[in-house]
Structure formats: structure tokens, C-alpha cells
Write an enzyme that holds these catalytic residues in place. Structure first.
Site, PDB file in Angstrom:
ATOM      1  N   ARG A  42       0.772  -1.255   0.021  1.00  0.00           N
ATOM      2  CA  ARG A  42      -0.119   0.154  -0.224  1.00  0.00           C
ATOM      3  C   ARG A  42       0.969   1.269  -0.091  1.00  0.00           C
ATOM      4  O   ARG A  42       1.983   1.216   0.478  1.00  0.00           O
ATOM      5  CB  ARG A  42      -0.896   0.125   1.276  1.00  0.00           C
ATOM      6  CG  ARG A  42      -1.885  -1.007   1.165  1.00  0.00           C
ATOM      7  CD  ARG A  42      -2.779  -1.153   2.594  1.00  0.00           C
ATOM      8  NE  ARG A  42      -3.595  -2.346   2.523  1.00  0.00           N
ATOM      9  CZ  ARG A  42      -3.234  -3.581   3.007  1.00  0.00           C
ATOM     10  NH1 ARG A  42      -2.004  -3.857   3.393  1.00  0.00           N
ATOM     11  NH2 ARG A  42      -4.199  -4.510   2.634  1.00  0.00           N
TER      12      ARG A  42
ATOM     13  N   LYS B  47      -1.812  -0.145   7.869  1.00  0.00           N
ATOM     14  CA  LYS B  47      -3.122  -0.527   7.858  1.00  0.00           C
ATOM     15  C   LYS B  47      -3.424  -1.872   8.738  1.00  0.00           C
ATOM     16  O   LYS B  47      -4.643  -1.679   9.571  1.00  0.00           O
ATOM     17  CB  LYS B  47      -3.707  -0.842   6.392  1.00  0.00           C
ATOM     18  CG  LYS B  47      -5.329  -1.150   6.406  1.00  0.00           C
ATOM     19  CD  LYS B  47      -5.931  -1.145   4.921  1.00  0.00           C
ATOM     20  CE  LYS B  47      -7.187  -1.679   4.812  1.00  0.00           C
ATOM     21  NZ  LYS B  47      -7.814  -1.829   3.370  1.00  0.00           N
TER      22      LYS B  47
ATOM     23  N   HIS C 237      -2.903   2.898  -5.708  1.00  0.00           N
ATOM     24  CA  HIS C 237      -3.067   1.637  -5.792  1.00  0.00           C
ATOM     25  C   HIS C 237      -2.969   0.876  -7.025  1.00  0.00           C
ATOM     26  O   HIS C 237      -2.991  -0.624  -6.891  1.00  0.00           O
ATOM     27  CB  HIS C 237      -4.334   1.317  -4.959  1.00  0.00           C
ATOM     28  CG  HIS C 237      -4.789   0.457  -3.893  1.00  0.00           C
ATOM     29  ND1 HIS C 237      -3.865   0.879  -2.805  1.00  0.00           N
ATOM     30  CD2 HIS C 237      -5.359  -0.300  -3.857  1.00  0.00           C
ATOM     31  CE1 HIS C 237      -4.238  -0.141  -1.884  1.00  0.00           C
ATOM     32  NE2 HIS C 237      -5.113  -0.772  -2.275  1.00  0.00           N
TER      33      HIS C 237
ATOM     34  N   ARG D  67       0.040  -1.807  -6.774  1.00  0.00           N
ATOM     35  CA  ARG D  67      -0.338  -3.039  -6.121  1.00  0.00           C
ATOM     36  C   ARG D  67      -1.202  -4.044  -6.734  1.00  0.00           C
ATOM     37  O   ARG D  67      -1.198  -5.158  -6.877  1.00  0.00           O
ATOM     38  CB  ARG D  67      -0.776  -2.593  -4.676  1.00  0.00           C
ATOM     39  CG  ARG D  67      -1.200  -3.633  -3.670  1.00  0.00           C
ATOM     40  CD  ARG D  67      -1.541  -3.222  -2.225  1.00  0.00           C
ATOM     41  NE  ARG D  67      -2.224  -3.948  -1.644  1.00  0.00           N
ATOM     42  CZ  ARG D  67      -1.923  -5.005  -0.621  1.00  0.00           C
ATOM     43  NH1 ARG D  67      -0.499  -5.296  -0.578  1.00  0.00           N
ATOM     44  NH2 ARG D  67      -2.648  -5.652  -0.006  1.00  0.00           N
TER      45      ARG D  67
ATOM     46  N   HIS E 114      -4.038 -10.766   1.715  1.00  0.00           N
ATOM     47  CA  HIS E 114      -5.569 -10.526   1.808  1.00  0.00           C
ATOM     48  C   HIS E 114      -6.121 -11.799   2.496  1.00  0.00           C
ATOM     49  O   HIS E 114      -5.516 -12.900   2.532  1.00  0.00           O
ATOM     50  CB  HIS E 114      -6.249 -10.509   0.140  1.00  0.00           C
ATOM     51  CG  HIS E 114      -6.342  -9.260  -0.342  1.00  0.00           C
ATOM     52  ND1 HIS E 114      -6.261  -9.096  -1.676  1.00  0.00           N
ATOM     53  CD2 HIS E 114      -5.844  -7.872   0.225  1.00  0.00           C
ATOM     54  CE1 HIS E 114      -6.228  -7.872  -2.049  1.00  0.00           C
ATOM     55  NE2 HIS E 114      -5.830  -7.288  -0.822  1.00  0.00           N
TER      56      HIS E 114
ATOM     57  N   TYR F 214     -10.004  -7.084  -6.628  1.00  0.00           N
ATOM     58  CA  TYR F 214      -8.846  -6.153  -6.470  1.00  0.00           C
ATOM     59  C   TYR F 214      -7.847  -6.414  -7.777  1.00  0.00           C
ATOM     60  O   TYR F 214      -7.270  -5.421  -8.184  1.00  0.00           O
ATOM     61  CB  TYR F 214      -8.125  -6.788  -5.351  1.00  0.00           C
ATOM     62  CG  TYR F 214      -6.968  -5.698  -4.859  1.00  0.00           C
ATOM     63  CD1 TYR F 214      -7.427  -4.727  -3.767  1.00  0.00           C
ATOM     64  CD2 TYR F 214      -5.669  -6.034  -5.042  1.00  0.00           C
ATOM     65  CE1 TYR F 214      -6.527  -3.903  -3.328  1.00  0.00           C
ATOM     66  CE2 TYR F 214      -4.804  -4.760  -4.576  1.00  0.00           C
ATOM     67  CZ  TYR F 214      -5.070  -4.070  -3.635  1.00  0.00           C
ATOM     68  OH  TYR F 214      -4.332  -3.217  -3.384  1.00  0.00           O
TER      69      TYR F 214
END
Length: 186
Positions: A41, A64, A134, A137, A160, A169
Site C-alpha cells: 500500500r 493498515k 493503488h 499493488r 488478503h 482487486y
């Protein structure tokens, strides 16, 4: 915040690198290229300190999630980091802010997310892409999936918890998964 996509074309990835360097400088190109290879991230990428790197391994605690991340650096990433370190031997951060007014008179700080977002949006507008921080990633996840077709492996790389999140994603739709089943006959 606008949804950004994975970059699904190698030539576009290279063009983004070129345009970032030309329009925003070598440092933004380095953010893009190293970011693609680390799949972090943006908050974690910008927070990397040279002290977090030991040999060919990066160790950080993700902002995060609080999870520990251990990432083995590939050759391209090690070369870029070595070049940055050689050019800025006194920097604390891999992507340290040093060009803004007053940077010399305050403690070291990394580039801001805002600065990187602005640079990526500039290039994205030129290429008519939804390019954001993003995108790095997501692009890494997409290309790993294309290489191995192992969703569990991609989930582990991105750290994840859900397959559904990982599929969305990296931009893999149910239609693409169905197509994979149709094309592979055993």
C-alpha cells in the site's frame, strides 16, 4: 476516491515509467517501479526507511493491518534501491522529500501520498487511464495471477483474507474465471 485498475499491458507499464520520469522526475518513476515490485500500500511504500532493508530483504509493519511483512527484493528492486542510496547517502527514507521549501530545515520526511497521487493522476490523464497509487499493488497482483493462476498465492502476496476481495482487486471477473475453465481441458 475513484477506483483504479491494474495495468494489464507491459508496454503501458513501461510508458507510465517513462512519462513519470519525464514529467515528474526520477523519484516518481522510482516510486512506480519499486511499488510495482513490492505490492505494498502507498502508506507502507512511502514509509520505507533504509534501515528496514537488510541485504535482499525488506521488513516492515503494515500501517493498515499491523501485520509484519517480509519481502525478498528482486534484482531490479535492489538495483533501484542501491542507486537511490548512492545518490542520497544521508537520506533516512527510501522516498525522502528533499525538494520542497524548507526540507533542509526540518527532520527527514517521506514523500507525501498527495504528491504521488498528483503525479500519477497527471500521467493517468495523459494516457486516459484511471491511474492511482493503488495501481501498483493491483498490477503486481494481476501479473502474478496471470503467471501462476494460483489465487491463494496472490492472496498471500497481497496479504488478503478473502478470495473475493483478491479477485475484484486484481480485476479478474467471474467471466474470465469461466473462460479459464472452458479453455483448459484435461
Amino acid at each position: 476516491m475513484k477506483e483504479v485498475d491494474a495495468i494489464k499491458d507491459h508496454d503501458t507499464i513501461k510508458l507510465i515509467s517513462y512519462l513519470l520520469e519525464r514529467q515528474c522526475g526520477e523519484q516518481m518513476r522510482d516510486v512506480w517501479e519499486i511499488g510495482l515490485n513490492l505490492a505494498l500500500r502507498i502508506s507502507d511504500l512511502l514509509a520505507i526507511r533504509f534501515s528496514d532493508i537488510e541485504g535482499d530483504t525488506l521488513r516492515i509493519q503494515e500501517c493498515k493491518t499491523g501485520k509484519q511483512a517480509r519481502i525478498v527484493l528482486n534484482a531490479k528492486t535492489r538495483e533501484r534501491i542501491a542507486a537511490i542510496r548512492a545518490a542520497h547517502p544521508l537520506h533516512v527514507y527510501l522516498f525522502q522529500s528533499y525538494r520542497s521549501q524548507g526540507a533542509a530545515n526540518r527532520p527527514p520526511r517521506p514523500l507525501t501520498r498527495r504528491a504521488v497521487t498528483k503525479a500519477f493522476m497527471l500521467v493517468g490523464e495523459e494516457l486516459k487511464l484511471d491511474l492511482g497509487t493503488h495501481s501498483m499493488r493491483k498490477t503486481r497482483g494481476y501479473w502474478l495471477y496471470q503467471q501462476c493462476k494460483d489465487l491463494g498465492r496472490v492472496m498471500r502476496m497481497l496479504r488478503h483474507q478473502s478470495e473475493a476481495v483478491t479477485l475484484r482487486y486484481i480485476g479478474i471477473s467471474q467471466q474470465q474465471v469461466d473462460q479459464d475453465f472452458l479453455q483448459l481441458e484435461i
